[in-house]
Design an enzyme around this catalytic site. Structure first.
Site, PDB file in Angstrom:
ATOM      1  N   LYS A  31       0.837  -1.211   0.000  1.00 44.93           N
ATOM      2  CA  LYS A  31       0.000   0.000   0.000  1.00 44.93           C
ATOM      3  C   LYS A  31       0.868   1.256   0.000  1.00 44.93           C
ATOM      4  O   LYS A  31       0.653   2.172  -0.787  1.00 44.93           O
ATOM      5  CB  LYS A  31      -0.898   0.002   1.249  1.00 44.93           C
ATOM      6  CG  LYS A  31      -1.535   1.344   1.554  1.00 44.93           C
ATOM      7  CD  LYS A  31      -2.414   1.308   2.785  1.00 44.93           C
ATOM      8  CE  LYS A  31      -1.735   1.534   4.101  1.00 44.93           C
ATOM      9  NZ  LYS A  31      -1.425   2.940   4.444  1.00 44.93           N
ATOM     10  N   ASN A  32       1.843   1.292   0.904  1.00 46.77           N
ATOM     11  CA  ASN A  32       2.611   2.524   1.079  1.00 46.77           C
ATOM     12  C   ASN A  32       3.649   2.769  -0.015  1.00 46.77           C
ATOM     13  O   ASN A  32       4.313   3.806  -0.021  1.00 46.77           O
ATOM     14  CB  ASN A  32       3.251   2.560   2.469  1.00 46.77           C
ATOM     15  CG  ASN A  32       2.206   2.773   3.547  1.00 46.77           C
ATOM     16  OD1 ASN A  32       1.054   3.096   3.240  1.00 46.77           O
ATOM     17  ND2 ASN A  32       2.589   2.581   4.798  1.00 46.77           N
TER      18      ASN A  32
ATOM     19  N   CYS B 142      -5.234  12.398  13.522  1.00 41.97           N
ATOM     20  CA  CYS B 142      -5.821  11.087  13.263  1.00 41.97           C
ATOM     21  C   CYS B 142      -5.624  10.208  14.485  1.00 41.97           C
ATOM     22  O   CYS B 142      -5.050  10.632  15.484  1.00 41.97           O
ATOM     23  CB  CYS B 142      -5.239  10.455  12.008  1.00 41.97           C
ATOM     24  SG  CYS B 142      -3.620   9.777  12.227  1.00 41.97           S
TER      25      CYS B 142
ATOM     26  N   ARG C 241       0.188  14.289  13.593  1.00 39.14           N
ATOM     27  CA  ARG C 241       0.684  14.096  12.230  1.00 39.14           C
ATOM     28  C   ARG C 241       0.615  15.350  11.357  1.00 39.14           C
ATOM     29  O   ARG C 241      -0.122  15.399  10.367  1.00 39.14           O
ATOM     30  CB  ARG C 241      -0.047  12.927  11.552  1.00 39.14           C
ATOM     31  CG  ARG C 241       0.163  11.629  12.314  1.00 39.14           C
ATOM     32  CD  ARG C 241      -0.457  10.449  11.621  1.00 39.14           C
ATOM     33  NE  ARG C 241       0.279  10.006  10.454  1.00 39.14           N
ATOM     34  CZ  ARG C 241      -0.157   9.086   9.605  1.00 39.14           C
ATOM     35  NH1 ARG C 241      -1.336   8.547   9.770  1.00 39.14           N
ATOM     36  NH2 ARG C 241       0.575   8.709   8.584  1.00 39.14           N
TER      37      ARG C 241
ATOM     38  N   ASP D 236       4.550   0.399  12.076  1.00 38.42           N
ATOM     39  CA  ASP D 236       3.354  -0.229  11.515  1.00 38.42           C
ATOM     40  C   ASP D 236       3.193  -1.695  11.929  1.00 38.42           C
ATOM     41  O   ASP D 236       2.201  -2.336  11.573  1.00 38.42           O
ATOM     42  CB  ASP D 236       3.350  -0.098   9.983  1.00 38.42           C
ATOM     43  CG  ASP D 236       3.109   1.335   9.536  1.00 38.42           C
ATOM     44  OD1 ASP D 236       2.646   2.148  10.356  1.00 38.42           O
ATOM     45  OD2 ASP D 236       3.402   1.648   8.365  1.00 38.42           O
TER      46      ASP D 236
ATOM     47  N   ARG E  62      -8.590  -0.633   4.402  1.00 35.65           N
ATOM     48  CA  ARG E  62      -7.670   0.388   3.882  1.00 35.65           C
ATOM     49  C   ARG E  62      -6.336  -0.237   3.475  1.00 35.65           C
ATOM     50  O   ARG E  62      -5.669   0.282   2.580  1.00 35.65           O
ATOM     51  CB  ARG E  62      -7.386   1.454   4.956  1.00 35.65           C
ATOM     52  CG  ARG E  62      -8.529   2.397   5.197  1.00 35.65           C
ATOM     53  CD  ARG E  62      -8.076   3.559   6.049  1.00 35.65           C
ATOM     54  NE  ARG E  62      -6.736   3.964   5.662  1.00 35.65           N
ATOM     55  CZ  ARG E  62      -5.772   4.320   6.505  1.00 35.65           C
ATOM     56  NH1 ARG E  62      -5.991   4.360   7.797  1.00 35.65           N
ATOM     57  NH2 ARG E  62      -4.589   4.658   6.065  1.00 35.65           N
TER      58      ARG E  62
HETATM   59  N1  EPU Z   1       6.157  14.571  11.087  1.00 36.38           N
HETATM   60  C1  EPU Z   1       6.114  15.908  11.408  1.00 36.38           C
HETATM   61  N2  EPU Z   1       5.919  16.804  10.394  1.00 36.38           N
HETATM   62  C2  EPU Z   1       5.763  16.406   9.092  1.00 36.38           C
HETATM   63  C3  EPU Z   1       5.814  15.052   8.785  1.00 36.38           C
HETATM   64  C4  EPU Z   1       6.019  14.141   9.809  1.00 36.38           C
HETATM   65  O1  EPU Z   1       6.262  16.296  12.569  1.00 36.38           O
HETATM   66  O2  EPU Z   1       5.595  17.274   8.229  1.00 36.38           O
HETATM   67  C5  EPU Z   1       6.370  13.583  12.168  1.00 36.38           C
HETATM   68  C6  EPU Z   1       5.170  12.660  12.344  1.00 36.38           C
HETATM   69  O3  EPU Z   1       4.175  13.236  13.150  1.00 36.38           O
HETATM   70  C7  EPU Z   1       5.815  11.452  12.940  1.00 36.38           C
HETATM   71  C8  EPU Z   1       7.180  11.392  12.249  1.00 36.38           C
HETATM   72  O4  EPU Z   1       7.407  12.711  11.760  1.00 36.38           O
HETATM   73  O5  EPU Z   1       5.992  11.638  14.309  1.00 36.38           O
HETATM   74  C9  EPU Z   1       7.330  10.417  11.114  1.00 36.38           C
HETATM   75  O6  EPU Z   1       6.183  10.463  10.297  1.00 36.38           O
HETATM   76  P1  EPU Z   1       6.232  10.221   8.722  1.00 36.38           P
HETATM   77  O7  EPU Z   1       6.111  11.529   8.031  1.00 36.38           O
HETATM   78  O8  EPU Z   1       7.397   9.357   8.373  1.00 36.38           O
HETATM   79  O9  EPU Z   1       4.878   9.404   8.505  1.00 36.38           O
HETATM   80  P2  EPU Z   1       4.004   9.450   7.206  1.00 36.38           P
HETATM   81  O10 EPU Z   1       4.851   9.688   6.033  1.00 36.38           O
HETATM   82  O11 EPU Z   1       2.818  10.329   7.437  1.00 36.38           O
HETATM   83  C10 EPU Z   1       4.218   6.911   6.592  1.00 36.38           C
HETATM   84  C11 EPU Z   1       3.279   5.756   6.389  1.00 36.38           C
HETATM   85  C12 EPU Z   1       2.690   5.347   7.729  1.00 36.38           C
HETATM   86  C13 EPU Z   1       3.846   4.949   8.652  1.00 36.38           C
HETATM   87  C14 EPU Z   1       4.836   6.114   8.773  1.00 36.38           C
HETATM   88  C15 EPU Z   1       6.069   5.772   9.583  1.00 36.38           C
HETATM   89  C16 EPU Z   1       2.494   6.098   4.133  1.00 36.38           C
HETATM   90  C17 EPU Z   1       1.367   6.429   3.217  1.00 36.38           C
HETATM   91  N3  EPU Z   1       2.235   6.142   5.446  1.00 36.38           N
HETATM   92  O12 EPU Z   1       3.434   7.959   7.158  1.00 36.38           O
HETATM   93  O13 EPU Z   1       1.869   4.212   7.489  1.00 36.38           O
HETATM   94  O14 EPU Z   1       3.355   4.613   9.919  1.00 36.38           O
HETATM   95  O15 EPU Z   1       5.275   6.513   7.470  1.00 36.38           O
HETATM   96  O16 EPU Z   1       6.738   4.699   9.044  1.00 36.38           O
HETATM   97  O17 EPU Z   1       3.571   5.754   3.678  1.00 36.38           O
HETATM   98  C18 EPU Z   1       0.069   2.737   7.875  1.00 36.38           C
HETATM   99  O18 EPU Z   1       0.317   2.209   6.787  1.00 36.38           O
HETATM  100  O19 EPU Z   1      -0.709   2.222   8.717  1.00 36.38           O
HETATM  101  C19 EPU Z   1       0.731   3.991   8.227  1.00 36.38           C
HETATM  102  C20 EPU Z   1       0.274   4.786   9.188  1.00 36.38           C
END
Ligand code: EPU
Length: 420
Positions: free
Chosen positions: A22-23, A118, A123, A307, A399
């Site tokens: 998915k990701n 969420c 996030r 995850d 999802r």
């Molecule tokens: N963060 C910030 N600011 C930002 C972006 C991130 O503070 O602008 C923080 C987040 O709040 C978190 C950390 O940085 O504490 C890391 O978050 P990241 O941005 O890596 O998460 P994401 O890109 O929103 C993806 C996956 C998630 C997975 C996380 C961590 C996708 C579509 N989603 O989310 O997947 O948990 O990386 O590996 O790739 C899931 O599949 O169930 C899922 C939640």
């Protein structure tokens, strides 16, 4: 709303085939925005999130269809006549924010609803916005929407992440491919899904150095072309089934996966007394002895994935001692704890850590899914628990897990889905 009913306590036997990730599918689909033409994506899983992404892309004018002969997803992005991602779509899937970078790079403007909080934490998307500003994007917040625009082309620059962000890295990577000059992304996330995106962008004509490292160097180009790529196997789906097999006992082969992406989990399973044998694209697990409790700390890749934190917590409820599970990525990812307690688990939460006192067993109960991975942990727990477990709100599972019920029935689980 549907619910899942599991008669637990039965070991899993046989082979489960993993679907595409998915990701990885979500950013690769968004990357189709960058270049006009017909893109061909193989191994795209049929999930609620990938369908949401298709609805979003279609709202921009992109045409899509599934090729009958092989199920490949064809995305024709010749015409883009809208650059707004509506709140209705973004609120159901935060990964919608992945269209921001590509839209700005190709169209010079974008209006994307700001995702709210969420179930697993606040996030924010401030890293995405700050990074795009470094590339020349001027943005403002209007009625809950981020509105961005750029004069001419984006301009290459150096971007540092405070902490590595997966979708942040992907958004900026995509944007930088069409920028003027060189972009360096430092402290970039190194998840395998990013390498998959780099492979697609490279096939589209982008020039990117540093694949698999935390420093990505992108030499921008004026134009990209359409590409044909294959989505990598879903490492979180793989891990969920490995943990289910470890929880129930029995012997399970998880096929069509990439064992190289699951090093941290495989080590933990072995430490817990589970036999794990690794082939080229399959993993065999078998548990014949009591489970040992182990400590877990979630970290960016190649550390233990957040995850899989909820699912391994379900396993640790069956351990023989204390297990400290520390969540370092998200601030509120323990929603499954209260539900696992309903199944007899002894878990205390202290800040970012959960202390699990393994009792060797769980009992079936009525529980509620709160987010995607929390739901998966309840399935793992339900498969291992004595008696019947009823999980409501299973739309969360839709999802991210392709045919979960069918795949588990195929390996001997007694599980069914019913309308509530
Ligand atoms: N963060 C910030 N600011 C930002 C972006 C991130 O503070 O602008 C923080 C987040 O709040 C978190 C950390 O940085 O504490 C890391 O978050 P990241 O941005 O890596 O998460 P994401 O890109 O929103 C993806 C996956 C998630 C997975 C996380 C961590 C996708 C579509 N989603 O989310 O997947 O948990 O990386 O590996 O790739 C899931 O599949 O169930 C899922 C939640």
């Amino acid at each position: 709303m549907d619910k899942i009913i599991i008669k637990g306590g039965l070991p899993l036997h046989g082979t489960i085939k993993v679907s595409g990730a998915k990701n990885a599918a979500l950013p690769l689909m968004a990357a189709a925005i960058l270049a006009p033409g017909e893109h061909v994506l193989h191994n795209v899983p049929d999930l609620r999130d990938t369908r949401t992404m298709l609805t979003l892309l279609a709202s921009f004018g992109i045409k899509w269809r599934r090729r009958e002969s092989d199920g490949a997803l064809l995305l024709d992005s010749t015409i883009i006549d809208n650059v707004e991602a509506s709140y209705d779509l973004v609120k159901t899937m935060r990964a919608s924010v992945l269209v921001l970078g590509p839209l700005l790079a190709r169209m010079g403007r974008a209006r994307v609803s700001l995702p709210g909080g969420c179930a697993i934490g606040a996030r924010p998307i401030d890293f995405h916005i700050k990074g795009l500003a470094r590339l020349g994007v001027v943005s403002s917040l209007d009625n809950g929407y981020v509105e961005g625009s750029v004069e001419g082309r984006l301009k290459g620059n150096t971007i540092y992440f405070d902490i590595p962000s997966v979708t942040g890295t992907e958004n900026l990577l995509m944007a930088a491919t069409l920028a003027e000059g060189i972009t360096e992304i430092r402290n970039a996330a190194r998840e395998p899904e990013i390498a998959n995106l780099i492979d697609m962008l490279t096939a589209m004509g982008a020039r990117i150095d540093g694949r698999d490292s935390d420093c990505l160097v992108i030499r921008g180009t004026k134009k990209l072309r359409s590409a044909e790529v294959t989505i990598i196997p879903d490492r979180i789906e793989t891990g969920t089934y490995l943990l289910a097999a470890a929880a129930t006992g029995g012997e399970l082969t998880v096929a069509a996966c990439n064992p190289g992406h699951l090093g941290a989990l495989i080590e933990k399973l072995r430490e817990a007394g589970v036999e794990v044998r690794v082939g080229q694209d399959e993993i065999f697990v078998c548990r014949t002895q009591p489970l040992r409790s182990v400590d877990i700390k979630t970290l960016p890749y190649p550390g233990f994935p957040t995850d899989l934190q909820a699912q391994i917590m379900a396993l640790m409820c069956l351990g023989n001692g204390l297990s400290v599970i520390t969540e370092t990525i998200f601030e509120n990812r323990f929603m499954h704890v209260a539900e696992l307690r309903r199944m007899g688990a002894d878990i205390k939460v202290d800040g970012h850590s959960a202390i699990v006192k393994g009792a060797g067993s769980l009992t079936g109960a009525q529980v509620m899914a709160t987010d995607l991975r929390a739901s998966a942990s309840l399935v793992v727990a339900g498969l291992a628990a004595q008696g019947e477990t009823e999980i409501s709100r299973v739309y969360h599972l839709d999802r991210g897990y392709d045919d979960l019920v069918g795949k588990l029935i195929g390996v001997g689980a007694v599980i069914r889905r019913e309308s509530e």
